[in-house]
Design a protein around this motif. Structure first.
Motif, PDB file in Angstrom:
ATOM      1  N   ARG A   1      -2.593   3.436  -3.692  1.00 30.64           N
ATOM      2  CA  ARG A   1      -2.783   2.139  -4.351  1.00 30.64           C
ATOM      3  C   ARG A   1      -2.398   1.005  -3.412  1.00 30.64           C
ATOM      4  NH1 ARG A   1       0.276   4.914  -8.470  1.00 30.64           N
ATOM      5  NH2 ARG A   1      -1.142   5.776 -10.015  1.00 30.64           N
TER       6      ARG A   1
ATOM      7  N   TYR B   1      -1.151  -2.773  -4.381  1.00 32.86           N
ATOM      8  CA  TYR B   1      -0.850  -3.712  -5.476  1.00 32.86           C
ATOM      9  C   TYR B   1      -0.211  -4.963  -4.894  1.00 32.86           C
ATOM     10  CZ  TYR B   1       1.425  -5.853  -9.493  1.00 32.86           C
ATOM     11  OH  TYR B   1       1.835  -6.770 -10.448  1.00 32.86           O
TER      12      TYR B   1
ATOM     13  N   ARG C   1      -4.794  -4.664  -8.293  1.00 33.18           N
ATOM     14  CA  ARG C   1      -4.497  -3.317  -7.795  1.00 33.18           C
ATOM     15  C   ARG C   1      -5.796  -2.636  -7.398  1.00 33.18           C
ATOM     16  NH1 ARG C   1      -2.199  -0.111 -12.201  1.00 33.18           N
ATOM     17  NH2 ARG C   1      -4.331   0.550 -12.593  1.00 33.18           N
TER      18      ARG C   1
ATOM     19  N   TYR D   1       0.840  -1.200   0.000  1.00 28.14           N
ATOM     20  CA  TYR D   1       0.000   0.000   0.000  1.00 28.14           C
ATOM     21  C   TYR D   1       0.869   1.242   0.000  1.00 28.14           C
ATOM     22  CZ  TYR D   1      -2.976   3.675   2.017  1.00 28.14           C
ATOM     23  OH  TYR D   1      -3.631   4.847   2.256  1.00 28.14           O
TER      24      TYR D   1
ATOM     25  N   LEU E   1      -3.706   8.693 -12.624  1.00 26.38           N
ATOM     26  CA  LEU E   1      -2.899   7.579 -13.129  1.00 26.38           C
ATOM     27  C   LEU E   1      -2.207   8.052 -14.394  1.00 26.38           C
ATOM     28  CD1 LEU E   1      -2.116   4.567 -12.887  1.00 26.38           C
ATOM     29  CD2 LEU E   1      -4.132   4.023 -14.269  1.00 26.38           C
TER      30      LEU E   1
ATOM     31  N   THR F   1      -7.269   0.937  -6.173  1.00 22.44           N
ATOM     32  CA  THR F   1      -6.809   2.323  -6.257  1.00 22.44           C
ATOM     33  C   THR F   1      -7.867   3.279  -5.718  1.00 22.44           C
ATOM     34  OG1 THR F   1      -5.595   1.741  -8.282  1.00 22.44           O
ATOM     35  CG2 THR F   1      -5.776   4.075  -7.754  1.00 22.44           C
TER      36      THR F   1
END
Length: 359
Positions: A142, A144, A210, A125, A226, A212
């Motif tokens: 984010r 991921y 992911r 994170y 992004l 977001t």
């Protein structure tokens, strides 16, 4: 992955920063100097919209009846992105998944920072991974992580999620895995790649997710949620978690906003599928903008070949069509190392993968 390329970063939260901001006080590290404008039309009917693919069109499809495959090929070639309807994933599971993702971002920041990115890592994170001291930072938080193969999962990430989020995520991953394999079979058939070759490459391949969170921003036209890019994936399946839009795709040189259909997934072609299709398909460039007053949340899943698989123009395709390969072939693990090394000398990764004088 070349971890030496990753710089230590501020492990704070854009979400927390946004709560404290007043107008015109967005920190300079987030300000983008040369953002390309979004396509605007005075007539909504003139605004291009991304195509729709209906999975019901492929039910009981005969080999001789390839109209649906012809449409799929055309969409992946001209757009590289589509809205997928009647995809078969249970609506109640999707609803629960959305609720759990919202719940995660509503956790106290101290709870989320249990999963924070650490220097040299790209799973966890946090904010944008920095590759240069002067790099601009996306207006987003984010999370991921790699979810498959199982032995590559980080033990402090998904296994340590709150129980309901973990269980819901596991069920969601399984359903999207089935959907992705079906899509790989169809997209492969549409360009004369043998189904078995697609299965050999992607079955039990590398998969990642992911989540977001794009906070509201008092200067939405001066930041980016992004950064424009194409995905280093076979395909990406995106779920719009709340009703705030922001995804845009670059088509014919202009940025077009994506208007999500209820209950649809957004599916986009990634670099690897473009390479496997020998350049027939289009790995679409996309970005995310942010809203002045509303948060936006999304959940993306990325589907890649297994790490030992070849990444290059599909052998069955070049045999079936007689076309010479346009791209080089690399082992997937080497492909990822090269991609994340960022030593591209000003080229995109697809440009670097192209065979000189290929056509």
């Amino acid at each position: 992955m070349d971890s030496s390329q990753l710089l230590p970063q501020n492990h704070g939260s854009v979400q927390e920063l946004a709560k404290e901001l007043k107008l015109d006080l967005v920190p300079q590290r987030y300000i983008q100097e040369h953002l390309e404008p979004t396509f605007v039309s005075n007539h909504s009917s003139l605004l291009p919209s991304i195509p729709i693919i209906d999975m019901n069109d492929f039910v009981g499809m005969l080999e001789s009846d390839n109209g649906s495959l012809t449409k799929l090929r055309s969409v992946c070639q001209e757009w590289g992105i589509f809205q997928l309807v009647n995809h078969g994933v249970d609506k109640s599971l999707i609803k629960k998944m959305k609720e759990e993702v919202v719940g995660f971002f509503n956790l106290p920041v101290e709870e989320k920072l249990r999963y924070k990115l650490t220097a040299g890592e790209y799973q966890g994170y946090g904010q944008t991974i920095l590759h240069a001291q002067d790099q601009k930072v996306d207006w987003a938080d984010r999370f991921y992580m790699i979810t498959n193969p199982l032995h590559r999962r980080k033990p402090h990430l998904l296994p340590e999620f709150p129980p309901v989020l973990r269980e819901t995520m596991e069920n969601y991953l399984l359903e999207l895995q089935k959907l992705a394999m079906h899509l790989f079979g169809l997209t492969g058939s549409a360009v004369e790649i043998d189904k078995q070759e697609m299965m050999d490459v992607f079955d039990d391949g590398m998969q990642s997710v992911r989540m977001t969170y794009y906070p509201p921003c008092p200067e939405p036209d001066r930041v980016i949620g992004l950064t424009p890019h194409s995905d280093a994936a076979g395909i990406t399946i995106l779920l719009q978690v709340n009703d705030v839009e922001g995804l845009q795709v670059k088509k014919d040189g202009v940025w077009i906003p994506v208007n999500f259909l209820p209950d649809a997934f957004i599916v986009n072609v990634g670099d690897i599928l473009e390479i496997m299709s020998n350049g027939v398909y289009n790995s679409i460039e996309h970005r995310a903008t942010v809203n002045a007053t509303k948060e936006r949340i999304s959940l993306a899943m990325f589907f890649n070949p297994k790490l030992e698989a070849d990444v290059g123009p599909a052998k069955s395709l070049t045999t079936n069509t007689g076309e010479p390969p346009v791209y080089k072939t690399l082992i997937m693990e080497q492909y990822l190392k090269d991609f994340f090394s960022r030593k591209l000398n000003g080229k995109t990764f697809l440009e670097r993968m192209k065979i000189k004088n290929g056509h």
